[in-house]
Design a protein around this motif. Structure first.
Motif, PDB file in Angstrom:
ATOM      1  N   ARG A   1       0.838  -1.204   0.000  1.00 44.20           N
ATOM      2  CA  ARG A   1       0.000   0.000   0.000  1.00 44.20           C
ATOM      3  C   ARG A   1       0.875   1.256   0.000  1.00 44.20           C
ATOM      4  O   ARG A   1       0.618   2.202  -0.749  1.00 44.20           O
ATOM      5  CB  ARG A   1      -0.926  -0.006   1.217  1.00 44.20           C
ATOM      6  CG  ARG A   1      -1.870   1.184   1.253  1.00 44.20           C
ATOM      7  CD  ARG A   1      -2.810   1.157   2.447  1.00 44.20           C
ATOM      8  NE  ARG A   1      -3.584  -0.078   2.458  1.00 44.20           N
ATOM      9  CZ  ARG A   1      -3.735  -0.874   3.522  1.00 44.20           C
ATOM     10  NH1 ARG A   1      -3.172  -0.568   4.668  1.00 44.20           N
ATOM     11  NH2 ARG A   1      -4.459  -1.961   3.444  1.00 44.20           N
ATOM     12  N   THR A   2       1.918   1.262   0.816  1.00 47.29           N
ATOM     13  CA  THR A   2       2.819   2.415   0.891  1.00 47.29           C
ATOM     14  C   THR A   2       3.520   2.637  -0.444  1.00 47.29           C
ATOM     15  O   THR A   2       3.603   3.775  -0.939  1.00 47.29           O
ATOM     16  CB  THR A   2       3.857   2.212   2.016  1.00 47.29           C
ATOM     17  OG1 THR A   2       3.162   2.038   3.243  1.00 47.29           O
ATOM     18  CG2 THR A   2       4.812   3.389   2.121  1.00 47.29           C
ATOM     19  N   ARG A   3       4.017   1.578  -1.068  1.00 50.18           N
ATOM     20  CA  ARG A   3       4.668   1.691  -2.377  1.00 50.18           C
ATOM     21  C   ARG A   3       3.696   2.221  -3.426  1.00 50.18           C
ATOM     22  O   ARG A   3       4.044   3.070  -4.242  1.00 50.18           O
ATOM     23  CB  ARG A   3       5.229   0.338  -2.816  1.00 50.18           C
ATOM     24  CG  ARG A   3       6.455  -0.070  -2.048  1.00 50.18           C
ATOM     25  CD  ARG A   3       6.946  -1.408  -2.527  1.00 50.18           C
ATOM     26  NE  ARG A   3       8.127  -1.815  -1.779  1.00 50.18           N
ATOM     27  CZ  ARG A   3       8.591  -3.049  -1.763  1.00 50.18           C
ATOM     28  NH1 ARG A   3       7.987  -4.003  -2.460  1.00 50.18           N
ATOM     29  NH2 ARG A   3       9.665  -3.344  -1.061  1.00 50.18           N
ATOM     30  N   ARG A   4       2.486   1.700  -3.406  1.00 44.21           N
ATOM     31  CA  ARG A   4       1.471   2.149  -4.364  1.00 44.21           C
ATOM     32  C   ARG A   4       1.166   3.638  -4.169  1.00 44.21           C
ATOM     33  O   ARG A   4       1.108   4.409  -5.129  1.00 44.21           O
ATOM     34  CB  ARG A   4       0.190   1.326  -4.192  1.00 44.21           C
ATOM     35  CG  ARG A   4      -0.877   1.662  -5.228  1.00 44.21           C
ATOM     36  CD  ARG A   4      -2.208   1.028  -4.903  1.00 44.21           C
ATOM     37  NE  ARG A   4      -2.697   1.606  -3.651  1.00 44.21           N
ATOM     38  CZ  ARG A   4      -3.270   0.922  -2.669  1.00 44.21           C
ATOM     39  NH1 ARG A   4      -3.458  -0.360  -2.777  1.00 44.21           N
ATOM     40  NH2 ARG A   4      -3.682   1.535  -1.580  1.00 44.21           N
ATOM     41  N   ASP A   5       1.016   4.043  -2.918  1.00 44.85           N
ATOM     42  CA  ASP A   5       0.724   5.450  -2.623  1.00 44.85           C
ATOM     43  C   ASP A   5       1.881   6.349  -3.063  1.00 44.85           C
ATOM     44  O   ASP A   5       1.656   7.447  -3.595  1.00 44.85           O
ATOM     45  CB  ASP A   5       0.429   5.654  -1.137  1.00 44.85           C
ATOM     46  CG  ASP A   5      -0.882   4.999  -0.705  1.00 44.85           C
ATOM     47  OD1 ASP A   5      -1.667   4.579  -1.593  1.00 44.85           O
ATOM     48  OD2 ASP A   5      -1.108   4.884   0.518  1.00 44.85           O
ATOM     49  N   ARG A   6       3.110   5.910  -2.860  1.00 43.80           N
ATOM     50  CA  ARG A   6       4.275   6.706  -3.279  1.00 43.80           C
ATOM     51  C   ARG A   6       4.318   6.844  -4.797  1.00 43.80           C
ATOM     52  O   ARG A   6       4.590   7.919  -5.317  1.00 43.80           O
ATOM     53  CB  ARG A   6       5.571   6.083  -2.774  1.00 43.80           C
ATOM     54  CG  ARG A   6       5.803   6.324  -1.307  1.00 43.80           C
ATOM     55  CD  ARG A   6       7.131   5.777  -0.882  1.00 43.80           C
ATOM     56  NE  ARG A   6       7.321   5.975   0.544  1.00 43.80           N
ATOM     57  CZ  ARG A   6       8.252   5.397   1.255  1.00 43.80           C
ATOM     58  NH1 ARG A   6       9.114   4.570   0.671  1.00 43.80           N
ATOM     59  NH2 ARG A   6       8.362   5.643   2.543  1.00 43.80           N
ATOM     60  N   ARG A   7       4.057   5.723  -5.488  1.00 43.02           N
ATOM     61  CA  ARG A   7       4.046   5.789  -6.963  1.00 43.02           C
ATOM     62  C   ARG A   7       2.943   6.715  -7.447  1.00 43.02           C
ATOM     63  O   ARG A   7       3.131   7.507  -8.372  1.00 43.02           O
ATOM     64  CB  ARG A   7       3.863   4.390  -7.555  1.00 43.02           C
ATOM     65  CG  ARG A   7       5.118   3.555  -7.544  1.00 43.02           C
ATOM     66  CD  ARG A   7       4.971   2.309  -8.402  1.00 43.02           C
ATOM     67  NE  ARG A   7       3.874   1.445  -7.975  1.00 43.02           N
ATOM     68  CZ  ARG A   7       3.982   0.433  -7.125  1.00 43.02           C
ATOM     69  NH1 ARG A   7       5.150   0.146  -6.619  1.00 43.02           N
ATOM     70  NH2 ARG A   7       2.937  -0.270  -6.790  1.00 43.02           N
ATOM     71  N   ALA A   8       1.797   6.638  -6.809  1.00 42.87           N
ATOM     72  CA  ALA A   8       0.672   7.507  -7.202  1.00 42.87           C
ATOM     73  C   ALA A   8       1.024   8.959  -6.934  1.00 42.87           C
ATOM     74  O   ALA A   8       0.703   9.846  -7.733  1.00 42.87           O
ATOM     75  CB  ALA A   8      -0.596   7.109  -6.440  1.00 42.87           C
ATOM     76  N   GLY A   9       1.712   9.247  -5.830  1.00 42.14           N
ATOM     77  CA  GLY A   9       2.121  10.617  -5.489  1.00 42.14           C
ATOM     78  C   GLY A   9       3.124  11.151  -6.496  1.00 42.14           C
ATOM     79  O   GLY A   9       3.058  12.309  -6.897  1.00 42.14           O
ATOM     80  N   ARG A  10       4.078  10.342  -6.945  1.00 44.11           N
ATOM     81  CA  ARG A  10       5.081  10.763  -7.938  1.00 44.11           C
ATOM     82  C   ARG A  10       4.435  10.988  -9.283  1.00 44.11           C
ATOM     83  O   ARG A  10       4.811  11.902 -10.020  1.00 44.11           O
ATOM     84  CB  ARG A  10       6.180   9.717  -8.064  1.00 44.11           C
ATOM     85  CG  ARG A  10       7.201   9.856  -6.968  1.00 44.11           C
ATOM     86  CD  ARG A  10       8.384   8.942  -7.200  1.00 44.11           C
ATOM     87  NE  ARG A  10       8.530   8.156  -5.987  1.00 44.11           N
ATOM     88  CZ  ARG A  10       8.795   6.893  -5.910  1.00 44.11           C
ATOM     89  NH1 ARG A  10       9.023   6.202  -6.991  1.00 44.11           N
ATOM     90  NH2 ARG A  10       8.871   6.275  -4.760  1.00 44.11           N
ATOM     91  N   ALA A  11       3.456  10.186  -9.612  1.00 45.86           N
ATOM     92  CA  ALA A  11       2.774  10.344 -10.898  1.00 45.86           C
ATOM     93  C   ALA A  11       2.022  11.661 -10.962  1.00 45.86           C
ATOM     94  O   ALA A  11       1.868  12.259 -12.029  1.00 45.86           O
ATOM     95  CB  ALA A  11       1.823   9.180 -11.142  1.00 45.86           C
ATOM     96  N   LYS A  12       1.576  12.170  -9.824  1.00 46.69           N
ATOM     97  CA  LYS A  12       0.836  13.452  -9.785  1.00 46.69           C
ATOM     98  C   LYS A  12       1.800  14.617  -9.679  1.00 46.69           C
ATOM     99  O   LYS A  12       1.387  15.759  -9.626  1.00 46.69           O
ATOM    100  CB  LYS A  12      -0.096  13.480  -8.584  1.00 46.69           C
ATOM    101  CG  LYS A  12      -1.254  12.523  -8.715  1.00 46.69           C
ATOM    102  CD  LYS A  12      -2.146  12.645  -7.484  1.00 46.69           C
ATOM    103  CE  LYS A  12      -3.285  11.673  -7.565  1.00 46.69           C
ATOM    104  NZ  LYS A  12      -4.136  11.731  -6.394  1.00 46.69           N
ATOM    105  N   GLY A  13       3.115  14.321  -9.604  1.00 49.58           N
ATOM    106  CA  GLY A  13       4.076  15.399  -9.499  1.00 49.58           C
ATOM    107  C   GLY A  13       4.456  15.717  -8.083  1.00 49.58           C
ATOM    108  O   GLY A  13       5.253  16.618  -7.840  1.00 49.58           O
ATOM    109  N   ASN A  14       3.930  15.030  -7.148  1.00 49.10           N
ATOM    110  CA  ASN A  14       4.305  15.216  -5.742  1.00 49.10           C
ATOM    111  C   ASN A  14       5.562  14.439  -5.450  1.00 49.10           C
ATOM    112  O   ASN A  14       5.819  13.399  -6.041  1.00 49.10           O
ATOM    113  CB  ASN A  14       3.203  14.743  -4.794  1.00 49.10           C
ATOM    114  CG  ASN A  14       1.905  15.485  -5.000  1.00 49.10           C
ATOM    115  OD1 ASN A  14       1.908  16.604  -5.515  1.00 49.10           O
ATOM    116  ND2 ASN A  14       0.802  14.858  -4.622  1.00 49.10           N
ATOM    117  N   THR A  15       6.345  14.904  -4.553  1.00 47.38           N
ATOM    118  CA  THR A  15       7.514  14.130  -4.116  1.00 47.38           C
ATOM    119  C   THR A  15       7.266  13.691  -2.690  1.00 47.38           C
ATOM    120  O   THR A  15       6.897  14.453  -1.832  1.00 47.38           O
ATOM    121  CB  THR A  15       8.811  14.974  -4.171  1.00 47.38           C
ATOM    122  OG1 THR A  15       8.629  16.141  -3.394  1.00 47.38           O
ATOM    123  CG2 THR A  15       9.161  15.285  -5.598  1.00 47.38           C
ATOM    124  N   ALA A  16       7.483  12.447  -2.487  1.00 50.22           N
ATOM    125  CA  ALA A  16       7.226  11.900  -1.153  1.00 50.22           C
ATOM    126  C   ALA A  16       8.470  11.377  -0.555  1.00 50.22           C
ATOM    127  O   ALA A  16       9.384  11.024  -1.148  1.00 50.22           O
ATOM    128  CB  ALA A  16       6.161  10.813  -1.224  1.00 50.22           C
TER     129      ALA A  16
END
Length: 122
Positions: free
Chosen positions: A107-122
């Motif tokens: 879940r954490t990996r998925r959320d990080r990938r989703a955040g990077r795809a939106k241009g957010n850096t996590a």
């Protein structure tokens, strides 16, 4: 009798096909030793030895009724063995916790990938 030796005795008793057949015969009710022996192409002394093993393991009980020795099934050791086997096949508490950890990591990996795809850096 210690737990391990109890399990060993019950498992050894049911390991033999003649003894398993005797247990099946006794499932429907008690039988005299002679009636049990009639079902097999082995000697009566051999059947007596099988019955002794079953009796010593606690799987059958015997009672002298007149001149006949009658045997009956005692399913308690089989129920205990079934419970013991079920505990071996059930996941342990650690397995459940590790499964939960694995789910959280994914879940954490998925959320990080989703955040990077939106241009957010996590």
């Amino acid at each position: 009798m210690g737990y391990a030796s109890w399990v060993d005795e019950v498992v050894a008793a049911i390991a033999d096909p003649v003894r398993r057949r005797i247990l099946e015969m006794l499932r429907d009710g008690d039988l005299p030793a002679g009636r049990i022996a009639e079902e097999f192409a082995i000697s009566r002394p051999a059947i007596s030895r099988h019955l002794r093993v079953l009796r010593e393991s606690g799987l059958v009980r015997d009672e002298l009724v007149g001149r006949q020795r009658r045997y009956s099934l005692d399913p308690a050791p089989l129920a205990e063995l079934t419970d013991w086997l079920a505990r071996l096949t059930r996941p342990s508490g650690w397995e459940h916790r590790l499964d939960a950890l694995e789910t959280e990591v994914h879940r954490t990996r998925r959320d990080r990938r989703a955040g990077r795809a939106k241009g957010n850096t996590a």
